[in-house]
Scaffold this active site. Sequence first.
Site, PDB file in Angstrom:
ATOM      1  N   CYS A   1       0.790  -1.180  -0.110  1.00 18.01           N
ATOM      2  CA  CYS A   1      -0.073  -0.053   0.013  1.00 18.01           C
ATOM      3  C   CYS A   1       0.723   1.224  -0.024  1.00 18.01           C
ATOM      4  CB  CYS A   1      -0.940   0.026   1.304  1.00 18.01           C
ATOM      5  SG  CYS A   1      -2.305  -1.213   1.215  1.00 18.01           S
TER       6      CYS A   1
ATOM      7  N   CYS B   1      -0.228 -13.114 -18.360  1.00 17.55           N
ATOM      8  CA  CYS B   1      -0.296 -13.287 -16.818  1.00 17.55           C
ATOM      9  C   CYS B   1       1.134 -13.087 -16.447  1.00 17.55           C
ATOM     10  CB  CYS B   1      -0.913 -14.491 -16.359  1.00 17.55           C
ATOM     11  SG  CYS B   1       0.187 -16.093 -16.507  1.00 17.55           S
TER      12      CYS B   1
END
Length: 366
Positions: A201, A330
């Site tokens: 974060c 991916c």
Amino acid sequence: MALPPLVDPVDSLSEAERARTARHQVLAGLGELGQRRLRAAHVAVVGAGGLGAPVVLALAAAGIGTITIIDDDVVELSNLQRQVMHRLSDEGLPKVDSAVRVAAELSPESRVRPLRERLTADNATELLAGADLVIDGTDTFGTRVDVAAAAERLGIPLVWGVIQEFAAQITVFWSSPPAGSDAVLLSDLYPADSVGELPTCAAVGVFGALCLQAGSILAMEAIKLITGIGEPLLGRVLVIDALRARTSEVPLRPARAQAAASVAAASAPDPAHITVADLAAEAAAGALLLDVREHAEVAAGMVPGARHLPLAEVLAEPAALGSERIVVICQAGVRARRAAVVLREAGADAVVLAGGMDAWHAEHPS
């Protein structure tokens, strides 16, 4: 589908608790009996941060009898943008202390067990033992794996959420659900070794107000399971896109269905693979570059011009992408092959980028 109540009720509520939770007791389906179940329940919350903070507030307000909160961190000034149970005066103090304070101020009869410890694979089962269910509000994938493994061993439901930037995912895992329901595990959503290193974060940010929305939904799922009302998110993943103010739902198949699908996929013709060197020509010819990694993974970057659509959403509606040429991407190629097989069955001309983003980064290290 609705599930039986998870917890037997206490015999009665105190006069003060009946008055405090009066608005719950007039809710059809929850009522006084449901409130007594909440009073009897023991919920373990792992993480007292962006998700755990609103969860603790909601559970205490709801009248949960025992809340175990597990976190070894202290409050930092940057936490206050989203971790709503902490205050400026808490800076430098253990986060679990905030949980004790706010729960007492909201619900004096709720008992909070603060465990200032880091949950690991070695201690997870011991820390979660005795809880009726677990809510995971942690922010590292390794810890989420440890929490999920312990919940599986204990046979208790895991209410699970993840949030990064402007996106959130919420679901329920349960290794031993009631008869008639299929077991759904974290490995059904994220197979082993399918997730690379995720950005923190601190690196990519998190939308503070979304933490309150996601945390509230986590608490609601716990309350529904405890009281046996509504339809929990077992076998479904709720996806929130805060920037577009949209929510969507993706079905999550249990382990044996995944295994059957894997057998079918393995027997399907292997889709063609292209190299990083081929990408420019594919894009110039009009191919769709489709990145099927998760929101947290693409935060670290994508192939320029690629469109992002998580694998679960591709598998849910492969025909929505049409019959055009699609280059599926991916992290290493495993998930891309799975998506390409399903897309080809739906009529698309799908191929796989060999080596995925690992190969891309090897060719473009900057």
